[in-house]
Write an enzyme that holds these catalytic residues in place. Structure first.
Site, PDB file in Angstrom:
ATOM      1  N   SER A  51       0.824  -1.205   0.000  1.00  0.00           N
ATOM      2  CA  SER A  51       0.000   0.000   0.000  1.00  0.00           C
ATOM      3  C   SER A  51       0.863   1.262   0.000  1.00  0.00           C
ATOM      4  O   SER A  51       2.045   1.245   0.357  1.00  0.00           O
ATOM      5  CB  SER A  51      -0.904   0.019   1.234  1.00  0.00           C
ATOM      6  OG  SER A  51      -0.117   0.224   2.409  1.00  0.00           O
ATOM      7  N   CYS A 106      -2.129  -6.021  -8.195  1.00  0.00           N
ATOM      8  CA  CYS A 106      -1.797  -4.626  -8.475  1.00  0.00           C
ATOM      9  C   CYS A 106      -2.004  -4.262  -9.939  1.00  0.00           C
ATOM     10  O   CYS A 106      -2.113  -3.087 -10.277  1.00  0.00           O
ATOM     11  CB  CYS A 106      -0.366  -4.325  -8.065  1.00  0.00           C
ATOM     12  SG  CYS A 106       0.881  -5.255  -8.976  1.00  0.00           S
ATOM     13  N   GLU A 206      -8.142   2.455  -4.827  1.00  0.00           N
ATOM     14  CA  GLU A 206      -7.871   1.104  -5.323  1.00  0.00           C
ATOM     15  C   GLU A 206      -8.774   0.157  -4.528  1.00  0.00           C
ATOM     16  O   GLU A 206      -8.573  -0.053  -3.328  1.00  0.00           O
ATOM     17  CB  GLU A 206      -6.407   0.733  -5.127  1.00  0.00           C
ATOM     18  CG  GLU A 206      -6.059  -0.639  -5.690  1.00  0.00           C
ATOM     19  CD  GLU A 206      -4.584  -0.980  -5.547  1.00  0.00           C
ATOM     20  OE1 GLU A 206      -4.120  -1.848  -6.302  1.00  0.00           O
ATOM     21  OE2 GLU A 206      -3.904  -0.381  -4.691  1.00  0.00           O
TER      22      GLU A 206
END
Length: 321
Positions: A51, A106, A206
């Site tokens: 993160s 990701c 996200e």
């Protein structure tokens, strides 16, 4: 554990390679372990994947201690769909890229920017997504597995709920599903959110779940502007049959990994993984030549030997002539 350690441990577990004791060490822990890695004088380089909150902290603390640090962080990967794109290929690509691995990667492509008729893609994506099998990841027919934890499930639910309240259109709602045999699992089905604007949380964050948001663009320039204004720059793709559009996109898009008619632009290991903007911190990328450079310290040696010095020099113990 960063991605390199994971890959090495997998290879060792499968018997593909072996390392001497002490070369690979897997350490479990939280803040104290992170601080000890950032502060330990024997550790010279730190490679992180995770993160932004953690990555930015590690980059700052490790850097202050004189360490070389690379942080691969958050992402909001865009797929720009042009009017001339192959519709069937685009739908297959977006469904796989958004919902594969339950969106928990990701390089998931979670923002579709449609230039042209967005409704036709809403319907096509929904029809394709409804055919996906939602079950436990170890089941052989699994298309979409659970998210990682109850907390993650509630977070995804909350983002979808707030998107609806903000005026977005829930084309396909994956909340509140039950998977037979796994009634207590952290399952959420494929979710499609349309009528999304760049100021909405579902676009800015996200999500890390099987959710794709759809935005409308008036032109390629408009689509590029939308993607470039997003703070993340891990990857972006364009779907088109126009070489001119593809060339314009690859030159003007501000993203590290660029795909042309490719849904998840993850480079092969001998090329670098090149995130940009808030998706990456550091001066040397993962993988490829840059990855080798990251773990390499260059030593410059300047020397001069004269023939008389060599001939007349004293012999040293353990050093041959």
């Amino acid at each position: 554990m960063n991605h390199i350690a994971f890959e090495l441990s997998y290879l060792i577990a499968c018997g593909f390679c072996s390392l001497p004791p002490g070369v690979l060490n897997i350490v479990h822990g939280a803040h104290e372990i992170v601080d000890s890695i950032c502060d330990h004088e024997d550790i010279q380089a730190i490679s992180f994947v995770g993160s932004n909150r953690a990555g930015e902290y590690i980059y700052e603390r490790g850097g202050k201690n004189g360490k070389r640090v690379q942080s691969n962080m958050g992402a909001k990967n865009h797929g720009i769909v042009m009017p001339d794109a192959n519709k069937e290929a685009v739908v297959n690509a977006l469904v796989g890229a958004a919902f594969g691995a339950s969106g928990q990667r990701c390089m998931a492509l979670t923002a579709g920017v449609v230039v042209g008729d967005i409704v036709e893609y809403e319907e096509a994506l929904k029809a394709k997504a409804l055919d996906l099998k939602i079950t436990a990841g170890h089941e052989p027919d699994c298309d979409v597995g659970p998210v990682i934890s109850p907390e993650s499930l509630q977070r995804v639910h909350g983002i979808i709920e707030r998107a609806e309240k903000a005026g977005a259109k829930i084309v396909l709602d994956g909340r509140n599903i039950t998977v037979p045999g796994y009634e207590k699992g952290n399952f959420i089905g494929p979710t499609i959110i349309s009528n999304v604007t760049p100021d909405m949380e579902c676009y800015k964050e996200e999500i890390f779940g099987p959710v794709i948001v759809l935005l409308k663009a008036d032109s390629l320039d408009d689509a590029i502007r939308i993607a470039n204004a997003n703070p993340y720059g891990n990857g972006a793709a364009i779907f088109t049959r126009s070489g001119a559009a593809a060339r314009k996109f690859q030159h003007e898009i501000d993203a590290g990994n660029v795909g042309i008619n490719v849904p998840i632009p993850v480079p092969l290991p001998f090329f670098s993984f090149t995130g940009s903007k808030k998706s990456f911190a550091g001066d040397l990328y993962f993988y490829g030549k840059a990855g080798i450079q990251f773990y390499t310290r260059v030593k410059t040696i300047t020397s001069m030997w004269k023939e008389d010095d060599v001939a007349a020099g004293p012999k040293m113990a353990g050093v041959g002539t």
